[in-house]
Design an enzyme around this catalytic site. Structure first.
Site, PDB file in Angstrom:
ATOM      1  N   GLN A 124     -20.931  43.526  32.368  1.00 54.38           N
ATOM      2  CA  GLN A 124     -22.205  44.234  32.370  1.00 54.38           C
ATOM      3  C   GLN A 124     -22.881  44.146  33.724  1.00 54.38           C
ATOM      4  OE1 GLN A 124     -25.424  41.303  30.497  1.00 54.38           O
ATOM      5  NE2 GLN A 124     -23.601  41.436  29.169  1.00 54.38           N
ATOM      6  N   ARG A 307     -23.094  48.220  29.798  1.00 54.31           N
ATOM      7  CA  ARG A 307     -21.850  47.521  29.462  1.00 54.31           C
ATOM      8  C   ARG A 307     -20.630  48.392  29.737  1.00 54.31           C
ATOM      9  NH1 ARG A 307     -25.512  46.697  25.340  1.00 54.31           N
ATOM     10  NH2 ARG A 307     -26.247  44.548  25.107  1.00 54.31           N
TER      11      ARG A 307
END
Length: 432
Positions: A124, A307
């Site tokens: 992420q 993400r």
């Protein structure tokens, strides 16, 4: 726990404003968290809450602060939850101090957390302010606020993470050693890395961006085939040689997230192992994934996450690949600086926050001097007594307290005490 509060007769409301406020905090049960009493988050929450707590659930994060996704509440006199900390601050803006109020408005500019990580979080990154505003406006259900999210993780136990892109020479070695990367991105693109040097920073960023974006954008069938091929090769080679730490990590990731492109992308990132008391910090647009262990985390007040792998949550691969800074090199590890007896400070290059760690032996005492900004205190071990001009409180493991600006705190331990203070960065409060 009983709290004895003594407000000086000549201090009036001003002394009461500086009284410490005991907080009840929110928890998150994300599936990567440790289960029940194995989790530090569980143990802190059990001490901090009167609720019945399920010991079979994962306990991933304890949130301390004002973010609406996990607010803290003032503890009422009867021990129940009162108003939110944010509501109380709105009614008592002087508790932030003038500089903080002028810079960030009537809210706490940092969010403090405890993390208990049993298995990897997603690969992420967090957006800068400009991108955060754009993302929040376009997708408010996905991106809950319009703030950036620089952060710092301070290891409580041994703590492992993937963090930032590896140095160029190491990346060249990876491309040579991992033929599966070339299969995914193409030989022409992969070989570009051998034609660049560290002196041409923009060219390096461009090449790494191209290779990484091609890798992360591979279709599901190709990814499944290549990840399986990588797994078979590493298992075979492990019979003849000792695998590297990164290779062993990749096999572990594949067990937890089979057929995930994040398995191969791990080769691009620094594999960081923090000892207790060491910290790393991350600016906006830097890729990372926490892998295992327990830490204290502090960040700007935001919950924005983009993400791109190692997760069952929604992915936004193109946004992540386009937003990354593509800086190469090993991250700086903070060891902390001793600022007074028993207190060590971790000072990242972000205005919103810093963390002090207080390790106080049984029977010892120390002082947190008054500063013109607010703080949050978290007790993770031991018992003691905390006093200000407005109050004298017993403290023990699991206690979380809000400290208003301009409040000096005296601490004395009755057993070995470990306490953390998250506050505004000293460089902002005391500019040179």
């Amino acid at each position: 726990m009983e709290i004895a509060t003594v407000v000086k007769a000549n201090g009036g409301c001003e002394a009461d404003r500086r009284r410490l406020r005991r907080l009840r905090c929110s928890v998150k049960d994300y599936d990567w968290g440790k289960i029940g009493s194995d989790s530090l988050v569980y143990r802190v929450y059990a001490a901090n809450s009167d609720y019945e707590i399920d010991p079979t659930r994962p306990y991933a994060e304890l949130w301390m602060g004002t973010h609406e996704s996990g607010p803290s509440y003032l503890e009422d006199a009867d021990g129940s939850n009162g108003v939110t900390l944010r509501s109380w601050i709105t009614e008592n803006p002087k508790s932030l101090g003038n500089r903080v109020l002028e810079k960030w408005g009537c809210d706490l500019p940092f969010l403090f957390k405890v993390l208990s990580v049993a298995r990897p979080l997603s690969i992420q990154a967090h957006p800068d302010k400009k991108l955060a505003k754009k993302m929040h406006k376009a997708h408010p259900n996905l991106y809950k606020d319009d703030n950036h999210k620089p952060e710092m993780a301070l290891a409580y136990t041994q703590f492992e993470a993937l963090c930032g892109f590896i140095p160029l020479q190491e990346l060249k070695s990876v491309i040579r050693a991992i033929p599966e990367i070339e299969e995914l991105v193409g030989s022409e693109e992969a070989n570009q890395v051998f034609c660049i040097t560290e002196h041409d920073e923009e060219k390096v960023k461009s090449v790494v961006r191209t290779i990484f974006t091609l890798l992360m954008s591979a279709d599901a069938d190709t990814t499944k085939k290549i990840v399986s091929k990588l797994k078979r090769r590493l298992h075979m080679e492990s019979q003849e040689r000792q695998l590297t730490d990164k290779e062993r990590l990749v096999l572990k990731l594949e067990k937890q997230y089979p057929n995930d492109i994040g398995v191969i992308s791990a080769f691009f990132f620094n594999y960081v192992k923090l000892n207790p008391g060491e910290a790393l910090y991350l600016g906006a647009n830097e890729p990372h994934a926490y892998l295992f262990g327990e830490c204290l985390e502090v960040m700007a007040t935001s919950d924005n996450v983009v993400r791109a792998g190692l997760t069952s949550k929604p992915l936004d691969i193109q946004t992540l690949c386009s937003m990354l800074s593509y800086k190469l090199g090993y991250p700086e590890i903070l060891k902390g600086t001793r600022i007074r007896p028993y207190i060590t400070r971790y000072l990242p290059p972000f205005e919103e926050f810093e963390v002090d760690l207080c390790d106080l032996p049984s029977g010892a005492s120390t002082v947190f001097p008054s500063v013109p900004g607010p703080s949050l205190l978290l007790v993770l071990q031991g018992e003691g007594r905390m006093s200000t001009e407005a109050s004298a409180d017993g403290i023990s493991m699991g206690d979380v307290l809000f400290v208003p600006a301009d409040t000096e705190i005296h601490l004395r331990s009755s057993s070995d005490l470990k306490l953390y203070r998250a506050g505004i960065n000293s460089r902002f409060l005391f500019p040179l």
